[in-house]
Each structure stands twice: as C-alpha cells, then as structure tokens.
Design a protein around this motif. Structure first.
Motif, PDB file in Angstrom:
ATOM      1  N   TYR A  46     -54.296 -86.412  50.038  1.00  0.00           N
ATOM      2  CA  TYR A  46     -53.266 -87.145  50.778  1.00  0.00           C
ATOM      3  C   TYR A  46     -52.528 -86.228  51.744  1.00  0.00           C
ATOM      4  N   GLU A  47     -51.934 -86.873  52.743  1.00  0.00           N
ATOM      5  CA  GLU A  47     -50.987 -86.235  53.652  1.00  0.00           C
ATOM      6  C   GLU A  47     -49.794 -87.165  53.772  1.00  0.00           C
ATOM      7  N   ILE A  48     -48.592 -86.597  53.762  1.00  0.00           N
ATOM      8  CA  ILE A  48     -47.365 -87.371  53.901  1.00  0.00           C
ATOM      9  C   ILE A  48     -46.549 -86.783  55.037  1.00  0.00           C
ATOM     10  N   LYS A  49     -46.137 -87.642  55.951  1.00  0.00           N
ATOM     11  CA  LYS A  49     -45.304 -87.210  57.066  1.00  0.00           C
ATOM     12  C   LYS A  49     -43.998 -87.999  57.052  1.00  0.00           C
ATOM     13  N   VAL A  50     -42.894 -87.279  57.056  1.00  0.00           N
ATOM     14  CA  VAL A  50     -41.571 -87.891  57.142  1.00  0.00           C
ATOM     15  C   VAL A  50     -40.864 -87.211  58.298  1.00  0.00           C
ATOM     16  N   ASP A  51     -40.717 -87.944  59.405  1.00  0.00           N
ATOM     17  CA  ASP A  51     -40.226 -87.347  60.646  1.00  0.00           C
ATOM     18  C   ASP A  51     -41.132 -86.169  61.017  1.00  0.00           C
ATOM     19  N   ARG A  52     -40.587 -84.962  61.078  1.00  0.00           N
ATOM     20  CA  ARG A  52     -41.388 -83.802  61.464  1.00  0.00           C
ATOM     21  C   ARG A  52     -41.862 -82.988  60.266  1.00  0.00           C
ATOM     22  N   GLN A  53     -41.508 -83.423  59.083  1.00  0.00           N
ATOM     23  CA  GLN A  53     -41.922 -82.703  57.883  1.00  0.00           C
ATOM     24  C   GLN A  53     -43.257 -83.255  57.379  1.00  0.00           C
ATOM     25  N   GLU A  54     -44.155 -82.344  57.012  1.00  0.00           N
ATOM     26  CA  GLU A  54     -45.466 -82.742  56.521  1.00  0.00           C
ATOM     27  C   GLU A  54     -45.759 -82.065  55.180  1.00  0.00           C
ATOM     28  N   THR A  55     -46.339 -82.820  54.280  1.00  0.00           N
ATOM     29  CA  THR A  55     -46.812 -82.285  53.013  1.00  0.00           C
ATOM     30  C   THR A  55     -48.235 -82.785  52.791  1.00  0.00           C
ATOM     31  N   ALA A  56     -48.950 -82.103  51.887  1.00  0.00           N
ATOM     32  CA  ALA A  56     -50.345 -82.480  51.622  1.00  0.00           C
ATOM     33  C   ALA A  56     -50.730 -82.022  50.233  1.00  0.00           C
ATOM     34  N   MET A  69     -49.369 -85.182  41.290  1.00  0.00           N
ATOM     35  CA  MET A  69     -49.539 -84.758  42.670  1.00  0.00           C
ATOM     36  C   MET A  69     -49.503 -83.231  42.711  1.00  0.00           C
ATOM     37  N   ASP A  70     -50.631 -82.630  43.059  1.00  0.00           N
ATOM     38  CA  ASP A  70     -50.729 -81.179  43.207  1.00  0.00           C
ATOM     39  C   ASP A  70     -50.728 -80.854  44.696  1.00  0.00           C
ATOM     40  N   TYR A  71     -49.668 -80.201  45.144  1.00  0.00           N
ATOM     41  CA  TYR A  71     -49.488 -79.937  46.563  1.00  0.00           C
ATOM     42  C   TYR A  71     -50.247 -78.691  47.024  1.00  0.00           C
ATOM     43  N   THR A  72     -50.789 -78.779  48.227  1.00  0.00           N
ATOM     44  CA  THR A  72     -51.293 -77.602  48.925  1.00  0.00           C
ATOM     45  C   THR A  72     -50.295 -77.180  49.999  1.00  0.00           C
ATOM     46  N   ASN A  73     -49.413 -78.103  50.385  1.00  0.00           N
ATOM     47  CA  ASN A  73     -48.322 -77.825  51.324  1.00  0.00           C
ATOM     48  C   ASN A  73     -47.121 -78.675  50.913  1.00  0.00           C
ATOM     49  N   PRO A  74     -46.086 -78.049  50.325  1.00  0.00           N
ATOM     50  CA  PRO A  74     -45.959 -76.619  50.004  1.00  0.00           C
ATOM     51  C   PRO A  74     -46.846 -76.230  48.817  1.00  0.00           C
ATOM     52  N   ASN A 189     -51.358 -90.851  54.443  1.00  0.00           N
ATOM     53  CA  ASN A 189     -52.791 -90.957  54.700  1.00  0.00           C
ATOM     54  C   ASN A 189     -53.545 -90.529  53.449  1.00  0.00           C
ATOM     55  N   PHE A 190     -54.600 -91.262  53.112  1.00  0.00           N
ATOM     56  CA  PHE A 190     -55.395 -90.971  51.922  1.00  0.00           C
ATOM     57  C   PHE A 190     -56.858 -90.778  52.311  1.00  0.00           C
ATOM     58  N   TYR A 191     -57.464 -89.696  51.774  1.00  0.00           N
ATOM     59  CA  TYR A 191     -58.834 -89.335  52.144  1.00  0.00           C
ATOM     60  C   TYR A 191     -59.688 -89.062  50.899  1.00  0.00           C
ATOM     61  N   GLU A 192     -60.973 -89.355  51.011  1.00  0.00           N
ATOM     62  CA  GLU A 192     -61.956 -88.913  50.015  1.00  0.00           C
ATOM     63  C   GLU A 192     -61.613 -89.353  48.583  1.00  0.00           C
ATOM     64  N   TYR A 193     -61.578 -90.642  48.377  1.00  0.00           N
ATOM     65  CA  TYR A 193     -61.342 -91.163  47.023  1.00  0.00           C
ATOM     66  C   TYR A 193     -62.510 -90.821  46.109  1.00  0.00           C
ATOM     67  N   LYS A 194     -62.185 -90.495  44.866  1.00  0.00           N
ATOM     68  CA  LYS A 194     -63.184 -90.360  43.802  1.00  0.00           C
ATOM     69  C   LYS A 194     -62.743 -91.301  42.684  1.00  0.00           C
ATOM     70  N   ILE A 195     -63.527 -92.364  42.501  1.00  0.00           N
ATOM     71  CA  ILE A 195     -63.131 -93.456  41.609  1.00  0.00           C
ATOM     72  C   ILE A 195     -63.757 -93.303  40.231  1.00  0.00           C
ATOM     73  N   ASN A 196     -62.969 -93.630  39.198  1.00  0.00           N
ATOM     74  CA  ASN A 196     -63.430 -93.671  37.808  1.00  0.00           C
ATOM     75  C   ASN A 196     -64.174 -92.398  37.404  1.00  0.00           C
ATOM     76  N   GLN A 197     -63.418 -91.308  37.422  1.00  0.00           N
ATOM     77  CA  GLN A 197     -63.949 -89.997  37.051  1.00  0.00           C
ATOM     78  C   GLN A 197     -63.818 -89.709  35.558  1.00  0.00           C
ATOM     79  N   GLY A 198     -63.223 -90.628  34.811  1.00  0.00           N
ATOM     80  CA  GLY A 198     -63.016 -90.399  33.384  1.00  0.00           C
ATOM     81  C   GLY A 198     -61.940 -89.350  33.131  1.00  0.00           C
ATOM     82  N   LEU A 199     -60.848 -89.426  33.878  1.00  0.00           N
ATOM     83  CA  LEU A 199     -59.780 -88.437  33.760  1.00  0.00           C
ATOM     84  C   LEU A 199     -59.161 -88.452  32.367  1.00  0.00           C
ATOM     85  N   SER A 200     -58.898 -87.268  31.849  1.00  0.00           N
ATOM     86  CA  SER A 200     -58.267 -87.139  30.537  1.00  0.00           C
ATOM     87  C   SER A 200     -56.752 -87.203  30.671  1.00  0.00           C
ATOM     88  N   ASP A 201     -56.085 -87.686  29.620  1.00  0.00           N
ATOM     89  CA  ASP A 201     -54.617 -87.699  29.615  1.00  0.00           C
ATOM     90  C   ASP A 201     -54.052 -86.284  29.722  1.00  0.00           C
TER      91      ASP A 201
END
Length: 222
Positions: A46-56, A69-74, A189-201
């Motif tokens: 994902y990417e999130i933009k709020v005014d001029r601030q961006e996170t991903a 949500m594990d950020y790469t920015n910040p 914005n959302f990119y590259e979905y991976k559906i039903n991966q069997g994620l563990s709790d």
C-alpha cells in the motif's frame, strides 16, 4: 389510478434496466462486499498520501478483524490490531502506543473487509462516479477499474465523500480517495494482492523493542 400508474412505471423501469444489462451502483457494490466476505486473509502493498505526506508498506489482514501494517516509509513503523488491542510502534521516538478496544467496536475498522464495506453502504449513498463500465484507473493507465462515489448521508460522518476504484477483473479495491469536510484528502493505493495465504494468528502478535517507552490507553490519556 395513481398507485397503479406508479406500479406500472416501476415494472417498466425494471424491465428496461434488465434489457439493457444495467446494474445499479448499490447492487454492484454489494457484490464487491459479498466477494470480500469469501476472503479468509490477504497481504497487499500500500501507499497512503495525506496532503504532502506519504507512507508505504505492506498490510496483512485475516478475517474477521486481524490487521497488521508493516511500514517501509517510515521504516520499521508497525501498526497491529489483534482483535482486542491496538498497538502502534513509532521507531523515531522510540515509543509503543497501546490501546485496549471494546470487543466488536473495530471489527470493521478496515475498509478492505466485508464488514467495512457493509458499513460504508449503510452510512453513505453509493453511486457510479461515471458509469458501470470499466475505465482506466487514470489517464495513461491500462488498468481497468469501476469507479464508485460514496456520499455521506449525515453530516456527522468523518468524510464528505469517498471515491473507490475496484479492479474490474479481480473485484479488489485498487484505490480509495476520502475527503473530509475541511477538504483534507486521504489517498490509498493498493498493489499486488495475495489472497488466502493461510496466515497464522501469530503474524498479528507484535513484540516491540524493549528499549521503547510504552504508553497505555493513549487515546484517552490527558
């Protein structure tokens, strides 16, 4: 006679819509919600933009209400909701913000869930932004989406309107643009979905660095 005329008019309108293959925006949006109800988990960039601030970063979701949500920015920033508590790790502080949550109160916090989409259709009027036919996400894009415009029913809602672009092939949300009454815009914005991966709790259990300061129930602290 007036009631009969109205009834006949409704029948004729339904017949016309069926003949032309027209699906109302609310009906189409409901099919999206129903599809999300079949998804057990997903991982998406994902990417999130709020005014001029961006996170991903990368978002992990497991039904019905586990979110991470594990950020790469910040870098290294993390937000986790495990169904009972919200944890936010701010590496620059460093600090851990924790908040206990009433069961069920945030189960639909993520728009990318069947519950979240159902709530949106309850509190917002759903229409097509331009029409039911798929169109490019933006000028020059070859990604085809169906664009919805959601307008709040009551002034108390957080956003004046929300635009949602859904990929025409996958029925997954590609972009969300939400505008507050003050004109502040949140763009997701959302990119590259991976559906039903069997994620563990276990994926939604976060152990913050021991060096970080911990602030409990930060939403209600003075």
């Amino acid at each position: 006679m007036k009631k009969l005329s109205v009834f006949v008019g409704v029948l004729l309108l339904n017949t016309l819509l069926f003949a032309q293959g027209i699906t109302t925006a609310s009906a189409y949006f409901k099919t999206i919600s129903e599809y999300y109800a079949t998804i057990k988990d997903y991982v998406v960039d994902y990417e999130i933009k709020v005014d001029r601030q961006e996170t991903a970063g990368t978002l992990s979701y497991k039904a019905p209400d586990l979110i991470r949500m594990d950020y790469t920015n910040p870098e290294e920033q993390v937000i986790v909701f495990n169904g009972d508590s919200l944890t936010i790790y701010l590496p620059d502080a460093p600090a851990v913000l924790q908040q206990e949550v009433t069961p069920g109160s945030t189960s639909a916090a993520a728009l990318g869930s069947a519950q979240g989409l159902s709530l949106m259709s309850r509190y917002y009027s759903v229409a097509y932004e331009t029409g039911q036919n798929a169109e490019p996400l933006e000028a020059g894009s070859d990604e085809m989406v169906v664009k919805f415009m959601l307008t709040r029913k009551k002034a108390s809602e957080a956003f004046r309107y929300i635009k949602i672009a859904v990929n025409a092939n996958t029925n997954l949300i590609r972009r969300i643009e939400a505008v507050t009454p003050k004109g502040e815009t949140f763009l997701f914005n959302f990119y590259e979905y991976k559906i039903n991966q069997g994620l563990s709790d276990q994926r939604f259990i976060y152990d913050a660095p021991s060096s970080a300061n911990v602030y409990n129930n930060f939403l209600f602290s003075e």
